[in-house]
Design an enzyme around this catalytic site. Structure first.
Site, PDB file in Angstrom:
ATOM      1  N   GLY A  24       0.912  -1.193  -0.032  1.00  0.00           N
ATOM      2  CA  GLY A  24       0.076   0.065   0.082  1.00  0.00           C
ATOM      3  C   GLY A  24       0.805   1.218   0.034  1.00  0.00           C
ATOM      4  O   GLY A  24       1.960   1.181   0.222  1.00  0.00           O
ATOM      5  N   GLY A  26       1.378   5.209   1.698  1.00  0.00           N
ATOM      6  CA  GLY A  26       1.240   5.863   2.672  1.00  0.00           C
ATOM      7  C   GLY A  26       1.448   7.324   2.465  1.00  0.00           C
ATOM      8  O   GLY A  26       2.037   7.670   1.352  1.00  0.00           O
ATOM      9  N   GLN A  27       1.283   8.149   3.430  1.00  0.00           N
ATOM     10  CA  GLN A  27       1.346   9.485   3.396  1.00  0.00           C
ATOM     11  C   GLN A  27       2.827   9.952   3.048  1.00  0.00           C
ATOM     12  O   GLN A  27       3.194  10.705   2.092  1.00  0.00           O
ATOM     13  CB  GLN A  27       0.895  10.235   4.656  1.00  0.00           C
ATOM     14  CG  GLN A  27       0.651  11.669   4.298  1.00  0.00           C
ATOM     15  CD  GLN A  27       0.387  12.135   5.761  1.00  0.00           C
ATOM     16  OE1 GLN A  27       0.129  11.802   6.812  1.00  0.00           O
ATOM     17  NE2 GLN A  27       0.759  13.781   5.912  1.00  0.00           N
ATOM     18  N   PHE A  28       3.683   9.228   3.904  1.00  0.00           N
ATOM     19  CA  PHE A  28       5.162   9.362   3.659  1.00  0.00           C
ATOM     20  C   PHE A  28       6.069   8.351   2.844  1.00  0.00           C
ATOM     21  O   PHE A  28       7.224   8.561   2.573  1.00  0.00           O
ATOM     22  CB  PHE A  28       5.821   9.652   4.977  1.00  0.00           C
ATOM     23  CG  PHE A  28       5.243  10.624   5.965  1.00  0.00           C
ATOM     24  CD1 PHE A  28       5.500  12.001   5.673  1.00  0.00           C
ATOM     25  CD2 PHE A  28       4.663  10.441   7.211  1.00  0.00           C
ATOM     26  CE1 PHE A  28       4.943  13.162   6.232  1.00  0.00           C
ATOM     27  CE2 PHE A  28       4.136  11.564   8.080  1.00  0.00           C
ATOM     28  CZ  PHE A  28       4.290  12.862   7.399  1.00  0.00           C
ATOM     29  N   GLY A  29       5.278   7.208   2.622  1.00  0.00           N
ATOM     30  CA  GLY A  29       6.202   6.272   2.092  1.00  0.00           C
ATOM     31  C   GLY A  29       5.213   5.098   1.522  1.00  0.00           C
ATOM     32  O   GLY A  29       4.227   4.698   1.935  1.00  0.00           O
ATOM     33  N   LYS A  50       8.176   0.302   5.340  1.00  0.00           N
ATOM     34  CA  LYS A  50       7.821   1.408   4.725  1.00  0.00           C
ATOM     35  C   LYS A  50       9.209   2.050   4.150  1.00  0.00           C
ATOM     36  O   LYS A  50      10.068   2.249   5.023  1.00  0.00           O
ATOM     37  CB  LYS A  50       7.093   2.353   5.807  1.00  0.00           C
ATOM     38  CG  LYS A  50       6.459   3.439   5.259  1.00  0.00           C
ATOM     39  CD  LYS A  50       5.499   4.441   6.463  1.00  0.00           C
ATOM     40  CE  LYS A  50       4.277   4.084   6.687  1.00  0.00           C
ATOM     41  NZ  LYS A  50       3.620   5.009   7.604  1.00  0.00           N
ATOM     42  N   GLU A  96       6.596  -5.154  12.228  1.00  0.00           N
ATOM     43  CA  GLU A  96       5.652  -6.261  12.342  1.00  0.00           C
ATOM     44  C   GLU A  96       4.885  -6.557  11.198  1.00  0.00           C
ATOM     45  O   GLU A  96       4.202  -5.415  10.946  1.00  0.00           O
ATOM     46  CB  GLU A  96       5.131  -6.662  13.540  1.00  0.00           C
ATOM     47  CG  GLU A  96       4.377  -7.429  13.846  1.00  0.00           C
ATOM     48  CD  GLU A  96       3.257  -7.327  14.802  1.00  0.00           C
ATOM     49  OE1 GLU A  96       2.458  -8.062  15.373  1.00  0.00           O
ATOM     50  OE2 GLU A  96       3.492  -6.183  15.654  1.00  0.00           O
ATOM     51  N   LEU A  97       4.846  -7.626  10.166  1.00  0.00           N
ATOM     52  CA  LEU A  97       3.837  -7.618   9.299  1.00  0.00           C
ATOM     53  C   LEU A  97       2.464  -8.222   9.919  1.00  0.00           C
ATOM     54  O   LEU A  97       2.218  -9.086  10.630  1.00  0.00           O
ATOM     55  CB  LEU A  97       4.236  -8.858   8.184  1.00  0.00           C
ATOM     56  CG  LEU A  97       3.435  -9.152   7.179  1.00  0.00           C
ATOM     57  CD1 LEU A  97       3.293  -7.967   5.933  1.00  0.00           C
ATOM     58  CD2 LEU A  97       3.537 -10.309   6.551  1.00  0.00           C
ATOM     59  N   ASP A 142      -6.175   9.635  15.466  1.00  0.00           N
ATOM     60  CA  ASP A 142      -6.521   9.095  14.064  1.00  0.00           C
ATOM     61  C   ASP A 142      -7.014   7.481  14.384  1.00  0.00           C
ATOM     62  O   ASP A 142      -6.731   6.834  13.248  1.00  0.00           O
ATOM     63  CB  ASP A 142      -5.398   9.241  13.048  1.00  0.00           C
ATOM     64  CG  ASP A 142      -5.861   9.043  11.628  1.00  0.00           C
ATOM     65  OD1 ASP A 142      -6.940   9.172  11.455  1.00  0.00           O
ATOM     66  OD2 ASP A 142      -5.035   8.956  10.619  1.00  0.00           O
TER      67      ASP A 142
HETATM   68  P1  ADP Z   1      -1.023   6.055   5.828  1.00  0.00           P
HETATM   69  O1  ADP Z   1       0.207   6.768   5.981  1.00  0.00           O
HETATM   70  O2  ADP Z   1      -1.577   6.225   4.414  1.00  0.00           O
HETATM   71  O3  ADP Z   1      -1.595   6.122   6.987  1.00  0.00           O
HETATM   72  P2  ADP Z   1       0.744   3.654   6.092  1.00  0.00           P
HETATM   73  O4  ADP Z   1       1.801   4.066   5.364  1.00  0.00           O
HETATM   74  O5  ADP Z   1       0.549   3.248   7.594  1.00  0.00           O
HETATM   75  O6  ADP Z   1      -0.720   4.357   5.702  1.00  0.00           O
HETATM   76  O7  ADP Z   1       0.254   2.188   5.245  1.00  0.00           O
HETATM   77  C1  ADP Z   1      -0.060   2.436   3.956  1.00  0.00           C
HETATM   78  C2  ADP Z   1      -0.641   0.753   3.684  1.00  0.00           C
HETATM   79  O8  ADP Z   1       0.077  -0.242   3.968  1.00  0.00           O
HETATM   80  C3  ADP Z   1      -1.717   0.473   4.740  1.00  0.00           C
HETATM   81  O9  ADP Z   1      -2.997   1.052   4.545  1.00  0.00           O
HETATM   82  C4  ADP Z   1      -1.675  -1.061   4.496  1.00  0.00           C
HETATM   83  O10 ADP Z   1      -2.465  -1.569   3.707  1.00  0.00           O
HETATM   84  C5  ADP Z   1      -0.283  -1.373   4.463  1.00  0.00           C
HETATM   85  N1  ADP Z   1       0.592  -1.728   5.843  1.00  0.00           N
HETATM   86  C6  ADP Z   1       0.765  -0.691   6.576  1.00  0.00           C
HETATM   87  N2  ADP Z   1       1.678  -1.237   7.564  1.00  0.00           N
HETATM   88  C7  ADP Z   1       1.299  -2.660   7.379  1.00  0.00           C
HETATM   89  C8  ADP Z   1       1.738  -3.811   8.245  1.00  0.00           C
HETATM   90  N3  ADP Z   1       2.593  -3.693   9.305  1.00  0.00           N
HETATM   91  N4  ADP Z   1       1.437  -4.811   7.786  1.00  0.00           N
HETATM   92  C9  ADP Z   1       0.583  -5.350   6.680  1.00  0.00           C
HETATM   93  N5  ADP Z   1       0.279  -4.095   5.734  1.00  0.00           N
HETATM   94  C10 ADP Z   1       0.692  -2.839   6.375  1.00  0.00           C
END
Ligand code: ADP
Length: 284
Positions: A24, A26-29, A50, A96-97, A142
């Site tokens: 996915g 995220g905002q920063f990466g 990330k 952690e995943l 949040d």
């Molecule tokens: P944002 O910065 O938009 O709030 P994140 O950067 O935390 O989102 O994460 C982006 C996406 O990556 C999440 O919506 C999720 O689908 C996936 N993700 C993030 N962290 C984990 C993790 N620890 N395990 C599995 N998927 C993750």
């Protein structure tokens, strides 16, 4: 030196990390699924990595690392743990995943098989995580189903500390900029950017509502600017169908959505009611 606040134990050798598919953005990466091998003999850990998107500006990197710094402070079974950080550019935050990903899409995918007791279990687990944060004088700011990840069918974890900030005793954090999750926010957060343990309770109420509604978004079809008017007129998110949500739980949500922040229940009280409702459903 923005690496300074992070404990040295969290430094990770990038050669020991392998990136697999993109999970996915995220905002920063971007977030990737990957593996991490702490040492030759250790075996391999499944991790989420990330990768910092923009590092041209130092502030960007420090925002990015702030989330890791926050995660490092917490050790709780229902909060995603930091594994470590590769500090050299490109910065990678290794955590952690959660193999089943975001709770919202998980709820939608598994609508037919998730029973009420399991959903109540998730809510109770999250109340444990929030009670832990509260005891550490921490406001998340949040809380939403999109920030909850699924580790196993019986275990969810809170993630995304990008918006959260430490608070001083009896004080509050005033946010000034950035995109805010209006439909999850308490009226005083929308109107005065006030974020407190009580505004976290309002948001947790919306998050529970999303879970009980199996991933339906709150105030769907309502514009952000109309939400606060509805709240001020006394309107609240509708009661889910009875087979989706015990009436006792909806009564709790309505208390969590009391306009006056200091009349909302505390996280301790919320956790207790969630436990009662869960036990009742299991004995059903
Ligand atoms: P944002 O910065 O938009 O709030 P994140 O950067 O935390 O989102 O994460 C982006 C996406 O990556 C999440 O919506 C999720 O689908 C996936 N993700 C993030 N962290 C984990 C993790 N620890 N395990 C599995 N998927 C993750």
């Amino acid at each position: 030196d923005y690496a300074a606040p992070l404990n040295r134990d969290y430094h990770i050798d990038r050669h020991r990390v392998t990136l697999e598919e993109l999970l996915g953005e995220g905002q920063f990466g971007d977030v990737y699924r990957g593996t991490y091998e702490p040492s030759e003999s250790s075996g391999v850990l499944a991790v989420a990595v990330k990768a910092c998107k923009v590092e041209s500006e130092e502030t960007q990197a420090s925002n990015f690392l702030e989330e890791a710094y926050i995660m490092q402070q917490f050790q709780h079974p229902h909060i995603i743990k930091l594994v470590g950080v590769c500090f050299e550019s490109p910065i990678w935050i290794v955590m952690e995943l959660a193999p089943f990903g975001e709770l919202r899409s998980y709820l939608i995918r598994n609508k037919g098989v998730l029973d009420l007791a399991t959903l109540l279990l998730y809510c109770h687990q999250l109340s444990g995580a929030l009670s832990y944060l509260d005891s550490r004088k921490f406001v998340h700011r949040d809380i939403a189903a999109r920030n909850v990840l699924v580790s196993t069918h019986q275990c969810v974890k809170l993630s995304d500390f990008g918006l959260s900030r430490w608070i001083e005793h009896e004080s509050f954090y005033t946010a000034s900029r950035g995109k805010l999750p209006i439909k999850w926010m308490a009226p005083e957060s929308i109107n005065f950017r006030r974020f407190t343990p009580a505004s976290d309770m309002w948001m947790f109420g919306v998050c529970i509502w999303e879970i009980m509604m199996r991933g339906v978004k709150p105030w769907h079809g309502t514009r952000n600017q109309d939400v606060v008017h509805k709240l001020e007129a006394g309107e609240r998110l509708a009661m889910p169908p009875a087979e989706f949500c015990p009436p006792q739980l909806y009564a709790l949500l309505c208390q969590m959505w009391t306009y006056e922040p200091n009349q909302r229940p505390t996280i301790g009280e919320v956790k207790e009611v969630l436990h009662e409702v869960l036990v009742e459903e299991r004995n059903h």
